[in-house]
Motif scaffolding. Structure first.
Motif, short mmCIF file in Angstrom:
data_model
loop_
_atom_site.label_atom_id
_atom_site.label_comp_id
_atom_site.label_asym_id
_atom_site.label_seq_id
_atom_site.Cartn_x
_atom_site.Cartn_y
_atom_site.Cartn_z
N ARG A 65 0.84 -1.21 0.00
CA ARG A 65 0.00 0.00 0.00
C ARG A 65 0.87 1.25 0.00
NH1 ARG A 65 -4.84 -1.13 4.41
NH2 ARG A 65 -5.92 -2.77 3.26
N ALA A 66 1.90 1.24 0.81
CA ALA A 66 2.80 2.39 0.85
C ALA A 66 3.54 2.54 -0.47
CB ALA A 66 3.79 2.24 2.01
N LEU A 67 3.93 1.43 -1.06
CA LEU A 67 4.67 1.47 -2.32
C LEU A 67 3.80 2.05 -3.44
CD1 LEU A 67 7.59 0.54 -2.87
CD2 LEU A 67 6.64 -1.55 -3.86
N HIS A 68 2.51 1.79 -3.39
CA HIS A 68 1.59 2.36 -4.38
C HIS A 68 1.68 3.88 -4.39
CE1 HIS A 68 -1.91 3.07 -6.83
NE2 HIS A 68 -2.60 3.60 -5.83
N VAL A 69 1.77 4.48 -3.21
CA VAL A 69 1.87 5.93 -3.12
C VAL A 69 3.24 6.41 -3.58
CG1 VAL A 69 1.77 7.91 -1.54
CG2 VAL A 69 0.20 5.98 -1.23
N VAL A 113 -5.20 5.07 -5.98
CA VAL A 113 -6.46 4.41 -5.65
C VAL A 113 -6.70 4.44 -4.14
CG1 VAL A 113 -7.69 2.20 -5.73
CG2 VAL A 113 -6.28 2.93 -7.67
N LEU A 114 -5.63 4.34 -3.38
CA LEU A 114 -5.69 4.39 -1.92
C LEU A 114 -4.40 5.03 -1.44
CD1 LEU A 114 -7.60 3.00 0.42
CD2 LEU A 114 -5.60 1.53 0.71
N GLU A 115 -4.49 5.94 -0.51
CA GLU A 115 -3.29 6.57 0.04
C GLU A 115 -3.10 6.08 1.47
OE1 GLU A 115 -3.08 10.76 -0.47
OE2 GLU A 115 -3.19 10.63 -2.67
N ASP A 116 -2.13 5.21 1.64
CA ASP A 116 -1.90 4.60 2.95
C ASP A 116 -0.41 4.42 3.20
OD1 ASP A 116 -1.89 3.28 5.33
OD2 ASP A 116 -2.79 1.42 4.57
N GLU A 117 0.16 5.33 3.96
CA GLU A 117 1.53 5.19 4.41
C GLU A 117 1.60 4.95 5.92
OE1 GLU A 117 4.26 7.79 1.56
OE2 GLU A 117 2.56 8.96 2.31
N GLY A 146 -5.28 -7.47 10.49
CA GLY A 146 -3.87 -7.24 10.21
C GLY A 146 -3.44 -5.81 10.48
N LEU A 147 -2.79 -5.19 9.50
CA LEU A 147 -2.32 -3.81 9.64
C LEU A 147 -3.24 -2.84 8.91
CD1 LEU A 147 1.56 -4.22 9.32
CD2 LEU A 147 0.16 -4.05 11.37
N ASP A 148 -4.52 -3.14 8.86
CA ASP A 148 -5.47 -2.22 8.27
C ASP A 148 -5.43 -0.88 9.00
OD1 ASP A 148 -8.06 -2.30 6.34
OD2 ASP A 148 -8.44 -1.02 8.08
N THR A 149 -5.53 0.22 8.24
CA THR A 149 -5.40 1.56 8.84
C THR A 149 -6.61 2.44 8.53
OG1 THR A 149 -4.17 2.36 6.91
CG2 THR A 149 -2.89 1.47 8.75
N PHE A 150 -7.73 1.84 8.17
CA PHE A 150 -8.94 2.60 7.88
C PHE A 150 -9.27 3.58 9.00
CE2 PHE A 150 -13.59 2.64 8.74
CZ PHE A 150 -14.00 3.43 7.67
N GLU A 168 8.05 -3.19 -10.87
CA GLU A 168 7.38 -3.77 -12.03
C GLU A 168 6.87 -5.17 -11.74
OE1 GLU A 168 6.61 -2.08 -14.60
OE2 GLU A 168 7.70 -0.30 -13.92
N ALA A 169 7.70 -5.98 -11.08
CA ALA A 169 7.36 -7.39 -10.88
C ALA A 169 6.12 -7.59 -10.04
CB ALA A 169 8.55 -8.13 -10.26
N THR A 170 5.87 -6.69 -9.10
CA THR A 170 4.74 -6.88 -8.18
C THR A 170 3.59 -5.92 -8.46
OG1 THR A 170 5.59 -5.32 -6.51
CG2 THR A 170 6.35 -7.61 -6.38
N SER A 171 3.63 -5.20 -9.57
CA SER A 171 2.65 -4.14 -9.79
C SER A 171 1.21 -4.67 -9.81
CB SER A 171 2.95 -3.40 -11.10
OG SER A 171 2.87 -4.27 -12.21
N GLY A 172 0.99 -5.85 -10.41
CA GLY A 172 -0.36 -6.38 -10.49
C GLY A 172 -0.93 -6.73 -9.13
N PHE A 173 -0.13 -7.40 -8.30
CA PHE A 173 -0.59 -7.75 -6.96
C PHE A 173 -0.75 -6.50 -6.10
CE2 PHE A 173 1.13 -11.99 -8.06
CZ PHE A 173 0.01 -12.75 -7.74
N ARG A 174 0.17 -5.55 -6.25
CA ARG A 174 0.09 -4.29 -5.49
C ARG A 174 -1.22 -3.56 -5.84
NH1 ARG A 174 4.55 -2.28 -7.27
NH2 ARG A 174 3.81 -0.74 -8.76
N ALA A 175 -1.52 -3.51 -7.12
CA ALA A 175 -2.75 -2.86 -7.56
C ALA A 175 -3.98 -3.58 -7.02
CB ALA A 175 -2.79 -2.79 -9.08
N SER A 176 -3.94 -4.90 -6.97
CA SER A 176 -5.07 -5.68 -6.45
C SER A 176 -5.30 -5.38 -4.98
CB SER A 176 -4.81 -7.17 -6.65
OG SER A 176 -4.70 -7.50 -8.02
N ILE A 177 -4.22 -5.26 -4.23
CA ILE A 177 -4.33 -5.00 -2.80
C ILE A 177 -5.00 -3.65 -2.53
CG2 ILE A 177 -2.95 -4.44 -0.74
CD1 ILE A 177 -3.25 -7.43 -1.20
#
Length: 298
Positions: free
Chosen positions: A33-37, A45-49, A107-111, A70-79
């Motif tokens: 999630r942090a890497l997405h930002v 899509v979600l801002e979570d650091e 888990g480490l949900d931060t909602f 690049e290698a994890t972009s699809g899974f990162r986007a799914s999360i």
């Protein structure tokens, strides 16, 4: 594609009894999630650091094989897509009057920390193993977030057969009032019988309750370009001692929900989330297919 279940992350764990901390999957989710930002273009899509602050991984975590841009972009986007989808659903149901939100396997949900504007209108119950909950409680306090009055961290020893509903009720969950209950990234680790039992329990929630639950598709129903990633993910899960056990076609999982007592059920495909949150992006970011949602209303 990389092994997305590698047990490589060491995080600082507060000392004391029963503070074993989150599992590697929960930490990885927070880091993605942090890497997405950090590495994906806006709009995010979600801002979570905040999850990154909670996990507090050692220096160099961005260089890990399971953090490759690049290698994890699809899974990162799914999360981030599934988290955003849940939060949009919670907002919709809160606007309709639902006042309780339960996260099973939080888990480490931060909602609660990221969206106090929405979370403070609800009573939020985060359910997870006792060690994880003790660890998270201390981390939230140490980082200055504290525990809001409307946030309940509910420790449940699932391995001992404890009931999350009983523990949540002791923490203030009103079984007579509707709730949104979310369970993501869990069903594939459970047997078919355990998934059926979970759905039967959820079907007895108060009328008006909404359940959002993910399930993993069999390999032959996953988009061909995403299959190799899931093969590596399954191998990694098996090697780390937490193998994927259950795979369902949409029809099978909907059938399981109907047999459990739900009458109002619908299927939301991962590709639908891709269209909703990633369509038209200039950076070409797309989410991996393979994990779909069941949305069921009591």
């Amino acid at each position: 594609m990389v092994d997305t279940k590698r047990p490589e992350t060491d995080v600082e764990r507060p000392s004391g009894p029963d503070t074993t901390g989150p599992d590697t999957t929960a930490v990885r989710t927070a880091l993605w999630r942090a890497l997405h930002v950090e590495v994906d273009d806006p709009p995010h899509v979600l801002e979570d650091e905040i999850g990154l602050r909670l996990a507090d991984p050692p220096d160099g975590w961005r260089d890990r094989p399971d953090m490759g841009r690049e290698a994890t972009s699809g899974f990162r986007a799914s999360i981030v897509a599934r988290a955003r989808f849940i939060e949009d659903l919670v907002a919709e149901r809160a606007a309709a009057g639902t006042g309780q939100y339960v996260l099973l396997g939080a888990g480490l949900d931060t909602f609660a920390q990221r969206r106090p504007d929405l979370a403070s209108r609800l009573t939020v119950f985060e359910v997870d193993q006792p060690g994880t909950q003790a660890w998270k409680r201390q981390r939230l306090i140490d980082l200055g977030y504290g525990i809001a009055d409307w946030l309940r961290l509910v420790p449940v020893d699932f391995e001992a057969g404890a009931s999350w509903r009983d523990k949540a009720a002791a923490a203030g969950f009103d079984v007579a009032r509707p709730a949104v209950v979310a369970s993501t990234g869990v069903s594939m680790y459970l047997t078919r019988e355990a998934n059926a039992a979970t759905l039967r329990e959820l079907a007895t929630l108060a009328p008006g309750s909404t359940v959002a639950m993910t399930f993993t598709l069999p390999l032959d129903l996953i988009d061909e370009r995403d299959r190799q990633g899931w093969i590596f993910s399954e191998q990694g899960a098996r090697n780390s001692g937490t193998p994927f056990i259950s795979f369902f076609s949409p029809g099978e999982f909907i059938g399981l929900a109907r047999a459990a007592g739900f009458t109002d059920v619908r299927h939301v495909a991962g590709s639908d989330l891709g269209d909703k949150y990633f369509d038209g992006r200039a950076d070409g970011l797309r989410m991996s297919t393979g994990e779909d949602f069941l949305i069921a209303t009591v």
